[in-house]
Design an enzyme around this catalytic site. Structure first.
Site, PDB file in Angstrom:
ATOM      1  N   LYS A   1       4.457   0.774   9.386  1.00 13.51           N
ATOM      2  CA  LYS A   1       4.819   1.873   8.560  1.00 13.51           C
ATOM      3  C   LYS A   1       4.222   3.009   9.656  1.00 13.51           C
ATOM      4  O   LYS A   1       4.772   4.472   9.313  1.00 13.51           O
ATOM      5  CB  LYS A   1       3.717   1.641   8.189  1.00 13.51           C
TER       6      LYS A   1
ATOM      7  N   GLU B   1       0.555  -1.238   0.244  1.00 16.25           N
ATOM      8  CA  GLU B   1      -0.048   0.297  -0.237  1.00 16.25           C
ATOM      9  C   GLU B   1       0.861   0.971  -0.236  1.00 16.25           C
ATOM     10  O   GLU B   1       1.805   1.592   1.257  1.00 16.25           O
ATOM     11  CB  GLU B   1      -1.322  -0.170   1.089  1.00 16.25           C
TER      12      GLU B   1
ATOM     13  N   ARG C   1       5.157 -12.511  10.044  1.00 12.12           N
ATOM     14  CA  ARG C   1       5.903 -11.653   9.434  1.00 12.12           C
ATOM     15  C   ARG C   1       6.842 -10.998  10.104  1.00 12.12           C
ATOM     16  O   ARG C   1       7.084 -11.516  11.411  1.00 12.12           O
ATOM     17  CB  ARG C   1       4.940 -10.041  10.414  1.00 12.12           C
TER      18      ARG C   1
HETATM   19  P1  ATP Z   1       2.716  -2.311   8.031  1.00 11.87           P
HETATM   20  O1  ATP Z   1       1.955  -2.648   9.433  1.00 11.87           O
HETATM   21  O2  ATP Z   1       4.089  -1.844   8.247  1.00 11.87           O
HETATM   22  O3  ATP Z   1       1.862  -1.336   7.526  1.00 11.87           O
HETATM   23  P2  ATP Z   1       2.047  -3.703   6.036  1.00 11.87           P
HETATM   24  O4  ATP Z   1       1.032  -4.835   5.633  1.00 11.87           O
HETATM   25  O5  ATP Z   1      -0.135  -2.025   5.729  1.00 11.87           O
HETATM   26  O6  ATP Z   1       2.440  -2.929   6.508  1.00 11.87           O
HETATM   27  P3  ATP Z   1       1.268  -3.249   2.721  1.00 11.87           P
HETATM   28  O7  ATP Z   1       2.155  -2.109   2.508  1.00 11.87           O
HETATM   29  O8  ATP Z   1       0.190  -3.824   2.900  1.00 11.87           O
HETATM   30  O9  ATP Z   1       2.002  -2.818   4.471  1.00 11.87           O
HETATM   31  O10 ATP Z   1       2.357  -4.584   3.012  1.00 11.87           O
HETATM   32  C1  ATP Z   1       2.284  -5.043   1.358  1.00 11.87           C
HETATM   33  C2  ATP Z   1       3.285  -6.277   1.840  1.00 11.87           C
HETATM   34  O11 ATP Z   1       3.738  -6.381   3.074  1.00 11.87           O
HETATM   35  C3  ATP Z   1       2.721  -7.257   2.694  1.00 11.87           C
HETATM   36  O12 ATP Z   1       2.008  -8.611   1.560  1.00 11.87           O
HETATM   37  C4  ATP Z   1       2.685  -7.626   3.619  1.00 11.87           C
HETATM   38  O13 ATP Z   1       1.925  -9.035   4.327  1.00 11.87           O
HETATM   39  C5  ATP Z   1       3.774  -7.463   3.480  1.00 11.87           C
HETATM   40  N1  ATP Z   1       4.846  -7.591   4.800  1.00 11.87           N
HETATM   41  C6  ATP Z   1       4.584  -6.193   5.761  1.00 11.87           C
HETATM   42  N2  ATP Z   1       5.064  -6.343   6.588  1.00 11.87           N
HETATM   43  C7  ATP Z   1       5.417  -7.509   6.500  1.00 11.87           C
HETATM   44  C8  ATP Z   1       6.412  -8.090   7.697  1.00 11.87           C
HETATM   45  N3  ATP Z   1       6.635  -7.245   8.867  1.00 11.87           N
HETATM   46  N4  ATP Z   1       7.384  -9.433   7.707  1.00 11.87           N
HETATM   47  C9  ATP Z   1       6.964  -9.521   6.279  1.00 11.87           C
HETATM   48  N5  ATP Z   1       6.032  -9.428   5.473  1.00 11.87           N
HETATM   49  C10 ATP Z   1       5.738  -8.404   5.901  1.00 11.87           C
HETATM   50 MG    MG Z   2      -1.330  -2.046   5.521  1.00  9.92          MG
END
Ligand code: ATP
Ligand code: MG
Length: 558
Positions: A271, A36, A261
């Site tokens: 983020k 995102e 994760r």
């Molecule tokens: P955050 O919680 O840091 O905002 P998010 O999951 O909201 O992360 P996205 O941009 O939605 O961030 O994630 C893009 C991809 O990266 C998704 O498939 C998510 O599952 C993966 N991802 C995000 N954080 C992690 C992590 N700590 N370990 C493994 N994969 C991750």
């Molecule tokens: Mg997200």
């Protein structure tokens, strides 16, 4: 957890092998990385990137880069650009498959209409608060909305008018008609569309209804022909809904697979929190070398191959755990040891006058990287005025201090054996050393084979360049900044996380460095030329001493 205990054959690859055997996707493997664009990528994303692109590569398949840009209010172009840059820098290639979820808004709307017509979705007029109330709880079933059974035609008409902008934000929503007493709360008539009069970075003002994640994500995967939709564990409870939407629509159906994760000690990974640190100016920006962001790590000097190696070695698991940051640093050292050129630089200079050396400089041939014969040699000037590290001299050394002291001989690396004959004090402070070289020891070996116990680094004063060096410690003082009850994570920031040293003296060859170039200062660690500052500014990537083995031992014991 000990990352070394994982095998490369993880449960995700086992599922894919099984699909390939039973022909579920005709042997195709097509993954996607779906960020995102609401912040910069961090090392957790790197794990997902390495997994998705890595699996596609291993199986001769493809991986898409897809921006999950369904939420207009928090998303920005800057983030899109930074994410593209970071995935490329990590070394992955989506070829011509760069997609935006917002490109599918028309198709998603058609699918929504299809569900309404099938009696599987309805327009609701409850407020957000009422919807929450009606949902019930884990122990009590939900209550059906009074609009749930309104005629299909009415829902279709209202949906059309929602899209046309006739209603204000939050006045109406489109909901799936699943089951208000379903044990899985996500199945209690989840919202599919909400009204939001906001400008979108891609579609501008064309839309004022925006799809919710659960509704949109499966459609995106389906439209792109994804075979394996790999996501993190918190979506496990959403999989029934992912499957429900695709089944009700009767369209192509990818397999969602969840994995744990990545969490790292001494840092935060979300983020939202990183944004809080950036906006609150606790750090210098998204690429602050203390952050676990990809751009911060790049600026810190982490090589992309080290991050890939790290992500491969920690493996994928079904339970959440936290990896020691020392293991990441271990991977970084490993890569840099093979590739980084060695130089000499003095962080805290103490002047040394060589009494028996002429006014002319002499050039020493020095090996650039003992681990890489291809890296060749360079000339390093030696002269009668040098700088050494203040900490490498003591007037009155304790027992185990083998470095320079009055009357003692040490090796000046790549140069001569040097004996300290005198030291000049200004009050309590040593301001200059007087030394003599053994002229027969050029290159650093004694002609008679006598041993010296210590080798120290130096630079020629006349030739030295001035530099600023930035030393880093962990961003937080505790391993789990989010695990402390009633303490805001920002209160646990490490005040020692950045130390700026001005007036450092470095050898002249460093003039040749380009921004982001990585190298070693002998005895001090690995460093990286800072890209954002004119002049000589070096970020320390990691010190030389590897503490991973020790931590691993402790973890095994525990
Ligand atoms: P955050 O919680 O840091 O905002 P998010 O999951 O909201 O992360 P996205 O941009 O939605 O961030 O994630 C893009 C991809 O990266 C998704 O498939 C998510 O599952 C993966 N991802 C995000 N954080 C992690 C992590 N700590 N370990 C493994 N994969 C991750
Ligand atoms: Mg997200």
């Amino acid at each position: 957890m000990d990352p070394e205990e994982h095998s490369s054959r993880d449960f995700i690859r086992e599922i894919i092998d099984e699909h390939n055997k039973n022909g579920q996707f005709e042997g195709r493997v097509h993954t996607r990385f779906p960020p995102e664009p609401n912040g910069y990528l961090h090392i957790g994303h790197a794990k997902s990137i390495c997994l998705n692109f890595g699996i596609a590569e291993e199986y001769g398949g493809q991986c898409n880069l897809r921006f999950d840009d369904t939420n207009p209010s928090k998303e920005e172009e800057e983030y899109v650009r930074s994410i593209i840059r970071d995935v490329q820098w990590l070394g992955f290639d989506w070829e011509d498959r760069l997609f935006f979820s917002s490109d599918y808004f028309d198709k998603m709307y058609e699918y929504a209409v299809q569900l309404v017509k099938a009696g599987k979705a309805y327009v609701d007029e409850l407020s957000a608060e009422e919807i929450r109330e009606y949902r019930g709880s884990l122990t009590t079933p939900g209550k059906e909305s009074p609009h749930r059974d309104r005629p299909t035609e009415e829902s279709l008409d209202l949906l059309e008018r929602m899209k046309a902008g006739e209603f204000g934000d939050g006045e109406k929503v489109l909901r799936a008609k699943v089951d208000m007493s379903h044990p899985n709360m996500n199945m209690r008539d989840p919202v599919m569309y909400r009204i939001l009069h906001a400008t979108h970075h891609n579609t501008g003002d064309k839309w004022c209804i925006y799809p919710m994640y659960d509704w949109a994500h499966g459609l995106e995967d389906s439209i792109e022909g994804i075979t394996h939709s790999i996501c993190t564990l918190e979506f496990e409870n959403h999989r029934p809904l992912y499957d429900w939407f695709l089944n009700e629509l009767g369209i192509y159906h990818p397999q969602q697979i969840e994995f744990a994760r990545l969490n790292l000690t001494y840092t935060v990974m979300s983020k939202r929190m990183l944004l809080e640190l950036v906006e609150g100016k606790y750090v210098s920006g998204w690429d602050d070398p203390r952050l676990p962001s990809i751009s911060g790590m790049k600026r810190r000097g982490y090589p992309p191959e080290a991050i890939r190696e790290f992500c491969g070695r920690i493996g994928v698991a079904k339970v959440n755990s936290t990896i020691a940051i020392e293991f990441l640093e271990h991977c970084v050292r490993d890569a840099l040891n093979r590739t980084a050129r060695r130089y000499m630089g003095v962080l805290d200079p103490l002047k040394v006058v060589i009494e028996n050396f002429s006014d002319e400089e002499e050039f020493m041939d020095v090996v650039n990287n003992p681990e890489d014969p291809e890296a060749g040699t360079r000339k390093v000037p030696f002269s009668n005025e040098l700088y050494i590290e203040r900490g490498d001299f003591m007037v009155d050394p304790p027992k185990k201090f083998y470095r320079l002291a009055p009357g003692r001989e040490v090796r000046f690396r790549n140069a001569y054996l040097v004996t300290c004959t005198d030291h000049i004090m200004d009050g309590e402070k040593v301001v200059e050393l007087r030394c003599r070289i053994d002229p027969e020891s050029r290159g650093g070996d004694a002609p008679d084979g006598r041993k010296v116990r210590s080798t120290i680094h130096w630079v020629s004063a006349k030739h030295a360049l001035d530099a600023e060096v930035r030393l880093y410690e962990t961003l937080f003082t505790v391993e789990e900044p989010l695990g402390q009850k009633d303490v805001d994570f920002k209160e646990l920031l490490n005040p020692e996380s950045l130390k700026v040293l001005k007036g450092c003296k470095v050898e002249p060859s460093l003039q040749e460095l380009q921004p982001y170039d990585r190298f070693q200062f002998e005895r001090l660690g690995y460093f990286c030329a800072d890209p954002d500052t004119t002049g000589m500014v070096f970020n320390r990537t990691v010190p030389l001493r590897d503490t991973w083995a020790k931590i691993q031992k402790q973890q095994r014991k525990a």
